[in-house]
Design a protein around this motif. Structure first.
Motif, PDB file in Angstrom:
ATOM      1  N   CYS A  61     -63.789  50.230 -23.646  1.00 13.79           N
ATOM      2  CA  CYS A  61     -64.498  51.497 -23.846  1.00 13.79           C
ATOM      3  C   CYS A  61     -65.745  51.296 -24.712  1.00 13.79           C
ATOM      4  O   CYS A  61     -66.782  51.922 -24.485  1.00 13.79           O
ATOM      5  CB  CYS A  61     -63.582  52.524 -24.504  1.00 13.79           C
ATOM      6  SG  CYS A  61     -62.286  53.169 -23.431  1.00 13.79           S
ATOM      7  N   PRO A 109     -68.570  48.503 -22.178  1.00 10.14           N
ATOM      8  CA  PRO A 109     -68.155  48.609 -20.772  1.00 10.14           C
ATOM      9  C   PRO A 109     -68.505  47.402 -19.908  1.00 10.14           C
ATOM     10  O   PRO A 109     -67.897  47.225 -18.840  1.00 10.14           O
ATOM     11  CB  PRO A 109     -68.879  49.871 -20.292  1.00 10.14           C
ATOM     12  CG  PRO A 109     -69.089  50.684 -21.537  1.00 10.14           C
ATOM     13  CD  PRO A 109     -69.343  49.694 -22.619  1.00 10.14           C
ATOM     14  N   ALA A 117     -59.554  52.514 -19.340  1.00  9.09           N
ATOM     15  CA  ALA A 117     -60.896  52.569 -19.932  1.00  9.09           C
ATOM     16  C   ALA A 117     -61.846  53.361 -19.034  1.00  9.09           C
ATOM     17  O   ALA A 117     -62.626  54.196 -19.522  1.00  9.09           O
ATOM     18  CB  ALA A 117     -61.434  51.163 -20.163  1.00  9.09           C
ATOM     19  N   VAL A 119     -61.210  57.131 -19.370  1.00  7.14           N
ATOM     20  CA  VAL A 119     -61.757  57.692 -20.608  1.00  7.14           C
ATOM     21  C   VAL A 119     -63.274  57.797 -20.522  1.00  7.14           C
ATOM     22  O   VAL A 119     -63.868  58.833 -20.858  1.00  7.14           O
ATOM     23  CB  VAL A 119     -61.338  56.837 -21.827  1.00  7.14           C
ATOM     24  CG1 VAL A 119     -62.103  57.259 -23.082  1.00  7.14           C
ATOM     25  CG2 VAL A 119     -59.838  56.940 -22.075  1.00  7.14           C
ATOM     26  N   LEU A 120     -63.927  56.726 -20.071  1.00 11.85           N
ATOM     27  CA  LEU A 120     -65.392  56.712 -20.010  1.00 11.85           C
ATOM     28  C   LEU A 120     -65.928  57.771 -19.050  1.00 11.85           C
ATOM     29  O   LEU A 120     -66.962  58.404 -19.312  1.00 11.85           O
ATOM     30  CB  LEU A 120     -65.890  55.324 -19.595  1.00 11.85           C
ATOM     31  CG  LEU A 120     -65.695  54.220 -20.646  1.00 11.85           C
ATOM     32  CD1 LEU A 120     -66.011  52.851 -20.050  1.00 11.85           C
ATOM     33  CD2 LEU A 120     -66.555  54.476 -21.882  1.00 11.85           C
ATOM     34  N   CYS A 161     -66.321  61.044 -20.721  1.00 11.26           N
ATOM     35  CA  CYS A 161     -67.266  61.100 -21.839  1.00 11.26           C
ATOM     36  C   CYS A 161     -68.682  61.398 -21.350  1.00 11.26           C
ATOM     37  O   CYS A 161     -69.075  60.955 -20.265  1.00 11.26           O
ATOM     38  CB  CYS A 161     -67.284  59.761 -22.598  1.00 11.26           C
ATOM     39  SG  CYS A 161     -65.750  59.358 -23.434  1.00 11.26           S
ATOM     40  N   HIS A 205     -70.911  58.645 -19.957  1.00 13.07           N
ATOM     41  CA  HIS A 205     -69.925  57.557 -19.808  1.00 13.07           C
ATOM     42  C   HIS A 205     -69.913  56.648 -21.045  1.00 13.07           C
ATOM     43  O   HIS A 205     -69.788  55.428 -20.925  1.00 13.07           O
ATOM     44  CB  HIS A 205     -70.216  56.736 -18.550  1.00 13.07           C
ATOM     45  CG  HIS A 205     -70.203  57.560 -17.298  1.00 13.07           C
ATOM     46  ND1 HIS A 205     -69.042  58.100 -16.779  1.00 13.07           N
ATOM     47  CD2 HIS A 205     -71.205  57.964 -16.477  1.00 13.07           C
ATOM     48  CE1 HIS A 205     -69.325  58.788 -15.686  1.00 13.07           C
ATOM     49  NE2 HIS A 205     -70.635  58.726 -15.480  1.00 13.07           N
ATOM     50  N   ILE A 253     -68.376  56.368 -25.234  1.00 13.89           N
ATOM     51  CA  ILE A 253     -67.575  56.928 -26.329  1.00 13.89           C
ATOM     52  C   ILE A 253     -68.439  57.195 -27.562  1.00 13.89           C
ATOM     53  O   ILE A 253     -67.942  57.677 -28.570  1.00 13.89           O
ATOM     54  CB  ILE A 253     -66.367  56.037 -26.707  1.00 13.89           C
ATOM     55  CG1 ILE A 253     -66.826  54.647 -27.165  1.00 13.89           C
ATOM     56  CG2 ILE A 253     -65.372  55.950 -25.564  1.00 13.89           C
ATOM     57  CD1 ILE A 253     -65.704  53.838 -27.785  1.00 13.89           C
ATOM     58  N   ALA A 308     -59.574  58.238 -27.724  1.00 11.71           N
ATOM     59  CA  ALA A 308     -59.225  57.243 -26.699  1.00 11.71           C
ATOM     60  C   ALA A 308     -57.939  56.512 -27.067  1.00 11.71           C
ATOM     61  O   ALA A 308     -57.063  56.283 -26.214  1.00 11.71           O
ATOM     62  CB  ALA A 308     -60.373  56.251 -26.527  1.00 11.71           C
TER      63      ALA A 308
END
Length: 511
Positions: free
Chosen positions: A104, A107, A123, A126-127, A130, A133, A135, A371
């Motif tokens: 994360c 990337p 990962a 989560v991205l 966001c 993309h 965090i 995350a």
């Protein structure tokens, strides 16, 4: 010429006045004095105390500096057994968690074949949730939606299928942030109408500190040390009745498993607490950050929410409650990421709108912490490549803690003057120490609480940093200390031996 002399004289006076004003304004202080002084600052802040990082820890840091500068001590390092900071004590991070967080954070690593596919999938999910993309972007103030959904699913599974609504989940900066936020909503009134908050004694000092900061009234109820720090409803009633003479009790805080006392509440006890809260019209706050840390045979973690709903609609539709969890404890020990959540139950919809407004002020919880929380509530599954390693590491951490809990109780109870209850859960022990009267008198002579005097001497002579029981609250005339069981087993044995030797030496000195 005379007029020139007058002008010169006036200029000299002006220069002198400017010089005087400059001298009076050194470091930004005007001739009227500082705006912010100890006398003019918020008086509630001055009442805040937090023993876990108090004077004894400051002294420990000072000793560490002295050791680095070559000072000769009877020891070569300071062992900080004062706080539940697992990684600082040498616990290794869970591999899967750090793999996903690395992906994360950077990337480009998603193209690296060294990372397992399930870590990459987590990962990417989560991205994708966001902004940009990344965090590094802000999230929604309540937390990333897909992570709140995962938290709700985790709670449902934990509680045997009892529904959990993601709209009732609020991600937070550790559990502490959420606890203080709920208290802010609850504290109001003046004089005898001021909100009273019931907290256990011994307690985790976050609660007393937050109540002092908010100007709330602290209502102490005492845990029963003679019965393994159990919670007694009769004691709750005593504390509540006495408090109603001077405040408006509205909140009951429970820590289960207990900090600093390590007890695990029985289901019957939780039912009794819920009935008491309903009868007395109290808002329940359930601090459950140690829910995976249960070691004693016959003990089991029961969430307050699960018990509440199993007691039926009479309770589940009426009792207002917030429960809290964190990434900092259990087997994770990821204190620095500051991940956590709270779930609210039966909160008034208009109050929920105010809660959203309140959490919006701090923008959002740390996204890396969110995350990490997602991985805690949605760990590798049996059909995924990381599962075997994850389960091996998780089991190893919890098994080691269980062994250290037993070891600590066993050794302390062989030391004259130390009495230790079983460490049923959490990651601390809170033994009682018997202090000679001469030691108590010496402490008073030095202006110290007796168990602070004891812990300061232990630190200076053995390099062991503990927190005196007075920082958590204790019955009058009793003395304790809190010690974490987190050090590696071999180092923990050294700590326990040093405390044993010090206790014998200290008792002899003051007998």
């Amino acid at each position: 010429m005379k007029s020139m002399s007058k002008i010169t004289l006036q200029l000299q006076r002006c220069a002198r006045d400017i010089t005087n004003m400059s001298q009076q304004a050194v470091n930004g202080v005007s001739h009227r004095g500082r705006v912010l002084t100890l006398d003019s600052m918020n008086p509630n802040v001055k009442r805040v105390e937090y023993a876990v990082r108090g004077p004894i820890v400051q002294r420990a840091v000072q000793i560490e500096k002295e050791l680095k500068e070559g000072a000769k001590k009877p020891f070569t390092e300071v062992i900080k057994a004062n706080i539940g900071d697992a990684h600082a004590m040498g616990q290794k991070p869970i591999t899967f968690f750090r793999q996903v967080l690395a992906l994360c954070s950077y990337p480009a690593l998603l193209e690296d074949s060294k990372f397992p596919e399930d870590a990459k999938q987590r990962a990417r999910r989560v991205l994708e949730a966001c902004g940009g993309h990344s965090i590094g972007a802000y999230s929604a103030s309540q937390g990333i939606e897909c992570i709140r959904q995962d938290v709700a699913r985790y709670i449902e599974k934990r509680d045997g299928g009892i529904p959990s609504n993601p709209d009732n989940i609020y991600l937070s900066t550790g559990a502490s942030d959420a606890i203080v936020t709920i208290l802010k909503l609850l504290v109001c009134g003046e004089g005898r109408d001021r909100t009273g908050v019931m907290i256990s004694i011994p307690q985790y000092p976050l609660y007393s500190a937050a109540l002092a900061d908010l100007g709330a009234v602290q209502i102490n109820y005492y845990l029963d040390e003679d019965n393994c720090w159990s919670l007694n409803i009769t004691e709750l009633r005593r504390a509540l009745s006495a408090a109603r003479e001077h405040c408006n009790p509205r909140v009951l805080c429970i820590i289960n498993p207990g900090n600093p006392t390590g007890q695990v509440q029985s289901r019957q006890c939780i039912e009794d607490v819920i009935r008491f809260a309903k009868e007395e019209h109290l808002f329940l706050m359930a601090d459950e950050v140690y829910q995976d840390n249960v070691y004693a045979e016959g003990c089991q973690f029961h969430s307050f929410k699960k018990v509440l709903f199993e007691m039926g609609p009479e309770y589940s539709n009426t009792v207002e409650m917030a429960s809290f969890h964190s990434t900092s404890k259990c087997y994770m020990g990821e204190c620095g990421f500051r991940g956590g959540y709270m779930e609210v139950i039966n909160l008034d919809p208009e109050v929920k709108a105010q809660l959203i407004k309140l959490v919006s002020v701090r923008l959002c919880p740390p996204v890396p912490g969110q995350a990490l929380l997602d991985l805690v509530v949605n760990p590798p599954q049996p059909d995924e490549p990381s599962y075997a390693t994850f389960m091996k590491e998780r089991t190893a951490v919890l098994s080691a803690l269980a062994e250290k809990a037993r070891l600590t109780e066993q050794i302390f109870n062989t030391v004259p003057g130390i009495t230790c209850n079983p460490v049923q859960g959490a990651m601390y022990t809170f033994p009682r120490i018997t202090l000679p009267q001469k030691a108590i008198d010496k402490a008073k002579e030095l202006g110290l609480v007796p168990d602070m005097f004891y812990c300061m001497r232990l630190l200076d002579e053995e390099g062991i940093c503990l927190v005196p029981g007075s920082g958590f609250g204790q019955r009058e005339g009793t003395y304790h200390f809190r010690m974490t069981i987190l050090p590696p087993t071999e180092k923990l044995k050294v700590v326990l031996q040093k405390i044993r030797e010090f206790q014998l030496r200290f008792t002899q000195e003051f007998s």
